[in-house]
Design an enzyme around this catalytic site. Sequence first.
Site, PDB file in Angstrom:
ATOM      1  N   GLY A 126      51.178  35.161  41.980  1.00  0.00           N
ATOM      2  CA  GLY A 126      50.147  34.130  41.958  1.00  0.00           C
ATOM      3  C   GLY A 126      50.653  32.705  41.961  1.00  0.00           C
ATOM      4  O   GLY A 126      51.716  32.399  41.416  1.00  0.00           O
ATOM      5  N   HIS A 183      40.999  31.772  39.036  1.00  0.00           N
ATOM      6  CA  HIS A 183      41.369  32.339  37.738  1.00  0.00           C
ATOM      7  C   HIS A 183      41.501  31.199  36.732  1.00  0.00           C
ATOM      8  O   HIS A 183      42.369  30.335  36.884  1.00  0.00           O
ATOM      9  CB  HIS A 183      42.690  33.104  37.843  1.00  0.00           C
ATOM     10  CG  HIS A 183      42.647  34.245  38.808  1.00  0.00           C
ATOM     11  ND1 HIS A 183      42.277  35.517  38.442  1.00  0.00           N
ATOM     12  CD2 HIS A 183      42.903  34.290  40.139  1.00  0.00           C
ATOM     13  CE1 HIS A 183      42.314  36.309  39.518  1.00  0.00           C
ATOM     14  NE2 HIS A 183      42.692  35.583  40.554  1.00  0.00           N
ATOM     15  N   LEU A 184      40.653  31.194  35.716  1.00  0.00           N
ATOM     16  CA  LEU A 184      40.672  30.132  34.710  1.00  0.00           C
ATOM     17  C   LEU A 184      41.438  30.519  33.446  1.00  0.00           C
ATOM     18  O   LEU A 184      41.675  29.679  32.578  1.00  0.00           O
ATOM     19  CB  LEU A 184      39.243  29.716  34.354  1.00  0.00           C
ATOM     20  CG  LEU A 184      38.486  28.990  35.465  1.00  0.00           C
ATOM     21  CD1 LEU A 184      37.042  28.711  35.049  1.00  0.00           C
ATOM     22  CD2 LEU A 184      39.177  27.682  35.848  1.00  0.00           C
ATOM     23  N   ASN A 206      39.248  38.853  35.285  1.00  0.00           N
ATOM     24  CA  ASN A 206      40.419  39.515  34.689  1.00  0.00           C
ATOM     25  C   ASN A 206      41.038  38.631  33.598  1.00  0.00           C
ATOM     26  O   ASN A 206      42.206  38.250  33.647  1.00  0.00           O
ATOM     27  CB  ASN A 206      41.453  39.898  35.754  1.00  0.00           C
ATOM     28  CG  ASN A 206      41.943  38.723  36.577  1.00  0.00           C
ATOM     29  OD1 ASN A 206      41.261  37.704  36.686  1.00  0.00           O
ATOM     30  ND2 ASN A 206      43.123  38.871  37.158  1.00  0.00           N
ATOM     31  N   ASP A 258      39.023  41.830  40.545  1.00  0.00           N
ATOM     32  CA  ASP A 258      40.140  41.129  41.172  1.00  0.00           C
ATOM     33  C   ASP A 258      41.415  41.215  40.345  1.00  0.00           C
ATOM     34  O   ASP A 258      41.385  41.108  39.126  1.00  0.00           O
ATOM     35  CB  ASP A 258      39.784  39.662  41.398  1.00  0.00           C
ATOM     36  CG  ASP A 258      40.908  38.921  42.103  1.00  0.00           C
ATOM     37  OD1 ASP A 258      41.502  39.505  43.025  1.00  0.00           O
ATOM     38  OD2 ASP A 258      41.198  37.779  41.718  1.00  0.00           O
ATOM     39  N   ASP A 299      42.310  31.415  45.450  1.00  0.00           N
ATOM     40  CA  ASP A 299      42.936  32.395  44.552  1.00  0.00           C
ATOM     41  C   ASP A 299      43.833  31.666  43.552  1.00  0.00           C
ATOM     42  O   ASP A 299      44.968  32.064  43.293  1.00  0.00           O
ATOM     43  CB  ASP A 299      43.732  33.444  45.335  1.00  0.00           C
ATOM     44  CG  ASP A 299      44.191  34.609  44.465  1.00  0.00           C
ATOM     45  OD1 ASP A 299      43.733  34.721  43.314  1.00  0.00           O
ATOM     46  OD2 ASP A 299      45.029  35.416  44.941  1.00  0.00           O
ATOM     47  N   HIS A 350      37.002  32.054  44.374  1.00  0.00           N
ATOM     48  CA  HIS A 350      38.117  32.880  43.892  1.00  0.00           C
ATOM     49  C   HIS A 350      39.062  32.050  43.027  1.00  0.00           C
ATOM     50  O   HIS A 350      40.064  31.517  43.496  1.00  0.00           O
ATOM     51  CB  HIS A 350      38.868  33.459  45.098  1.00  0.00           C
ATOM     52  CG  HIS A 350      39.789  34.578  44.767  1.00  0.00           C
ATOM     53  ND1 HIS A 350      40.332  35.391  45.732  1.00  0.00           N
ATOM     54  CD2 HIS A 350      40.277  35.038  43.592  1.00  0.00           C
ATOM     55  CE1 HIS A 350      41.122  36.289  45.170  1.00  0.00           C
ATOM     56  NE2 HIS A 350      41.103  36.093  43.865  1.00  0.00           N
TER      57      HIS A 350
END
Length: 424
Positions: free
Chosen positions: A322, A60-61, A92, A150, A303, A58
């Site tokens: 986040g 996010h790049l 996303n 996500d 995350d 999980h």
Amino acid sequence: MSELLLKNARIVDPVRNIDEVGDIAIADGVIVDAAALKSPEVIDLTGKVLSPGFIDVHVHLRQPGNTNAETIASGTAAAAAGGFTSIVAMPNTSPSADTAGAIEYIRQIADAQGVVKVLPCGNMTKGGKGEEMAGIGSLKNAGVVALSDDGKCIQDHGLMRHVVEYAKSFDLPILDHCEESTLAAGGVMNEGKWSVLLGMNGIPGASEELIIARNIIFAREINWKIHMQHVSTRDSVDMIRRARAKGIPVTGEATPHHLSLTDECVKKFDTNYKMNPPLRSEDDRQALIEGIADGTITVIATDHAPHTQTAKLVEFDHAPFGIIGLETALPVCFTQLVVPGIISIPQLIAKLTAGPAEVLGVKDYSLAIGNAADITVFDPEAEYVIDKNTFRSKARNTPFDGMKVRGKINLTVVDGKIVYREGC
């Protein structure tokens, strides 16, 4: 390729139930018998723990899209510093990873600039909008390892059922952000005592629990794998526990921040405590810890959600959800779970290796001879203070800056290549 001999480490290999002091030999990117080595670099790892490389399902790049916050290059560097050898990139992005072309772009950038393995995840629906199913067959052919929307959650139950059926036909696990949108709408923190005291709009636990209940029903009905992302409430843990006891193919993950922080932290009005799902009550946190200890929760995932400092330097209500987590996951979890004796080192490593591998359908994720040399080494005795200014990530949005922790990553090896090294 170079040869490595990692000597005198405490080898912990959950899949093969190994916990013993020994050596690991590497040649041509794979684990080999030490007798096969000719002139290896020898690294003495006395006092260190060596395990299969950590997997984060999980992450996010932000690339393509918000490269001011993170790039594939900086995100994978952060992953290496955190001991992660494989990371699942959430879809996303901008544009969304909902087409074969978008997946190919991510793979090309990862191959050229990434230092760990980037496993692309494709959208369940076009644009992640929850309205029309994405082309799952073409995404599979492009190399995705899972499906997710996500950041959002499919609200149309008929569509979600259809997606799960298609995912099963293409052997792709579902990774679901469980949130009923009408209940969560307008919320910025957990609904409870502290939202009342602080005068903030709350997000009730029921918004998560409703979708988890739905997903359990579909997993049972379709007999396919649905993984619940960032589980945060006691009742969510209880539902997953009961479902797994019945043999329903569901799994759940907990994040280091939900395992270590509560909604009381929001009284500082620091936007680094704003995430979705929000930090919950102490009772919810204890339930997550119980779920980790008894095996209900099989995965720890970060995350990792980078944001620029400018984006977070606004009023709490207006800040994005986040925090980042790749470089703090091991020390935070070690300090919160292993140091007080809640779980053992092998149990923690299983949540970061065997558990994620099972979700992704990876067989024999172990240190067996012939397997890829993806390896993590850490010092279980090292004590230090987290300093966000040393991070490899471009982002600094962490609530753990200044926290005294134990457990430090020393070495990360991907396909036999050292991609991070400190203190050994």
